[in-house]
Design a protein around this motif. Structure first.
Motif, short mmCIF file in Angstrom:
data_model
loop_
_atom_site.label_atom_id
_atom_site.label_comp_id
_atom_site.label_asym_id
_atom_site.label_seq_id
_atom_site.Cartn_x
_atom_site.Cartn_y
_atom_site.Cartn_z
N GLU A 128 0.82 -1.20 0.00
CA GLU A 128 0.00 0.00 0.00
C GLU A 128 0.86 1.27 0.00
N TRP A 129 1.93 1.24 0.83
CA TRP A 129 2.86 2.38 0.88
C TRP A 129 3.52 2.60 -0.48
N ALA A 182 1.19 4.04 -2.94
CA ALA A 182 0.94 5.44 -2.64
C ALA A 182 2.06 6.32 -3.17
N LEU A 183 3.29 5.86 -3.00
CA LEU A 183 4.45 6.62 -3.50
C LEU A 183 4.34 6.79 -5.01
N ARG A 234 1.68 6.47 -6.93
CA ARG A 234 0.50 7.26 -7.29
C ARG A 234 0.76 8.75 -7.15
#
Lengths: 253, 303
Positions: free
Chosen positions: A144-145, A148-149, A151
């Motif tokens: 998920e992290w 996110a980076l 994105r």
């Protein structure tokens, strides 16, 4: 053919080879590529720039172009709701993340080569070797992290993947236009060009690209970071003088 | 026409910045406030990183306070003794404020703290101004005289009593020092001169004559914002002189026109309008705090 002619013909061939050899790196057989500009200057009017990557191949095949910015440690912050207010509550730092990444190819990457080749050469934003520190997060949280980076980088226009963005002209010439947004990080970039046949890389070439602030902007930035005290004093004095001049102008009217 | 801001590292339209400077300058000329409390949020709205908006705005405040202070000084409306004590507090407060700023920035919480401080302060001041404005309007209709000027409270029992001749006051020096300190901290974190808090405190808490208040607060603000600018430049490297200069140029022109319009409007109406404006900014900022962000994740400053 008379023997008298041969030496001069050979000399001509050697001359040509030498001339070609100056522009073509020895290992890049079958592929020549260059950038329209090796230096992108960030000056006062800078609002992004387009750099043209162009070249020629010696026969049919697929061309993949990758442009990478300098690697940096990139923190990512996550917000959560605390007493009705959204605030940053968690933080993860990814080490040695490319500050800029651009990939383009003649066809969708998955059609050009198999997953192992794509992954080994980091073709595609999703295949960048970015991983959260194993000690900090694992499994789904780590994924998920990472997502996110990527994105957020995409949203800022700093991670770009554009299949079909390399255009081939008559099976020999190719070109790709690389857009550098206004917020592009400065530093030494690398433009990599690959020629693939039957899912394998047959030729590659790397060209450096420097993105740096030039002129007044560069001087001001360097001044602010290298001699911050002097910069601060000058900023204060400039504002004092501006205010005083304004007062004089006011008084007259 | 785009211009690249060297410290903020992004490009912005020149005319947008000049227009912003002129617009805020107009309002500050009209209402007689510095306008920092409007400028900083607007800079953040147009995409300037909050840390740079705050530090650069401190630089901008110097210019507008100098020009204002000169004209008050020429009319003898600056109490230097009071200003000096406010300033001593302001220096201490802003120095601590800038250090706090750097700490919060490292923690990744500076944006939240800037936002929260604005919502709380603008919300409070806006509501108070609206109440005061409506009360004044009603009072004018009913023709009731104003209340007692000097109420004696525990504040007057504090030690270090000092005489301020110009302001015709005999109060504890700790009081202006504390006010200066508090406003200094805010000035560093919010990038405001702080006149919108300083002025009411000087009038209602210290009981200074209104004529002295504006000039004296401007005198203090010049030096406190100079201190903030210098410390932000040395500790955080967040002062963008190109941005500051553009805002100053726009502001000077705007303030000229604002002053003329302001002189024609009655004071009560002005205060009501300003109150509405302040509340509007507070509401807009509070939305950002309470509405679920589109993406819960964001990028920090790369190391």
């Amino acid at each position: 053919m008379s023997p008298a002619v041969r030496p001069s013909a050979r000399a001509l061939v050697v001359c040509l080879l030498v001339a070609v050899g100056v522009t073509v790196p020895a290992r890049a057989t079958g592929l020549v590529a260059d950038l329209s500009s090796h230096l992108v200057a960030i000056t006062s009017g800078f609002a992004g720039a387009d750099v043209l990557l162009f070249g020629a191949v010696d026969g049919p095949g697929d061309v993949v172009v990758v442009v990478r910015g300098p690697e940096r440690d990139q923190p990512v912050l996550r917000k959560s709701n605390v007493a009705g207010i959204w605030m940053n509550t968690a933080r993860m730092t990814f080490e040695r993340v490319p500050s800029f990444y651009y990939v383009a190819a003649t066809r969708p990457l998955e059609e050009i080569a198999g997953e192992p080749v794509l992954r080994a050469n980091q073709f595609g934003v999703e295949r960048l070797p970015i991983a959260a520190p194993a000690a900090r997060a694992g499994g789904r949280a780590a994924e998920e992290w990472r997502a996110a980076l990527i994105r957020n980088k995409r949203r800022e226009g700093l991670y770009v993947g554009e299949p079909r963005h390399v255009t081939l002209l008559g099976q020999r010439l190719f070109r790709a236009s690389v857009h550098l947004p206004a917020n592009v990080p400065t530093g030494l970039y690398r433009a990599e060009t690959y020629l693939l046949r039957d899912g394998q890389i047959v030729s590659a070439q790397t060209t450096p690209l420097s993105i740096s602030k030039l002129g007044l902007e560069a001087d001001l930035y360097a001044f602010a970071h290298e001699r911050p005290a002097a910069y601060g004093v000058i900023a204060v004095l400039a504002a004092l003088v501006a205010g005083w001049l304004a007062h004089l102008a006011f008084r007259r009217s | 026409m785009q211009i690249y801001l060297p410290i903020a590292e992004l490009s912005v339209d020149v005319f947008l910045l000049l227009g912003l400077g002129a617009g805020i300058g107009f309002l500050s000329g009209m209402f007689g406030v510095g306008g920092g409390f409007l400028m900083t949020p607007l800079l953040i709205f147009i995409g300037i990183p909050p840390a740079i908006a705050v530090a650069t705005q401190a630089n901008n405040v110097i210019a507008s306070s100098v020009s204002g202070c000169f004209s008050h000084w020429s009319r003898g409306n600056v109490d230097f003794k009071m200003g000096g004590i406010l300033l001593a507090g302001g220096f201490a407060g802003s120095t601590i404020g800038v250090a706090l700023f750097a700490l919060l920035r490292d923690l990744g919480q500076i944006d939240l703290v800037i936002n929260l401080s604005y919502v709380v302060l603008l919300g409070t001041v806006g509501v108070l101004m609206l109440l005061e404005g409506t009360r004044a309007l009603l009072r004018r209709r009913r023709k009731v005289g104003p209340g007692k000027l000097h109420a004696h409270t525990w504040l007057h029992g504090l030690p270090l009593k000092t005489r301020f001749r110009r302001s015709r006051l005999y109060i504890s020096a700790l009081l202006p020092f504390a006010i200066g300190f508090g406003v200094g901290v805010l000035s560093a974190i919010m990038g405001v001169g702080g006149a919108f808090i300083l002025v009411p405190l000087m009038i209602y808490l210290l009981g200074m004559p209104t004529a002295m208040v504006v000039g004296t607060s401007l005198f203090q603000i010049i030096f406190v914002s100079a201190n903030v600018t210098f410390l932000q430049a040395t500790q955080n490297q967040t002062v963008d002189v190109v941005l500051a200069l553009l805002l100053i140029v726009g502001g000077v022109v705007g303030a000229q026109f604002g002053g003329r319009v302001g002189a024609k409007l009655p004071g009560d109406t002005l205060r009501l309008l300003l109150g509405v404006l302040i509340l509007g900014v507070a509401l807009r900022l509070s939305l950002e705090l309470v509405v679920r962000p589109e993406d819960l994740y964001s990028l920090g400053i790369p190391g």
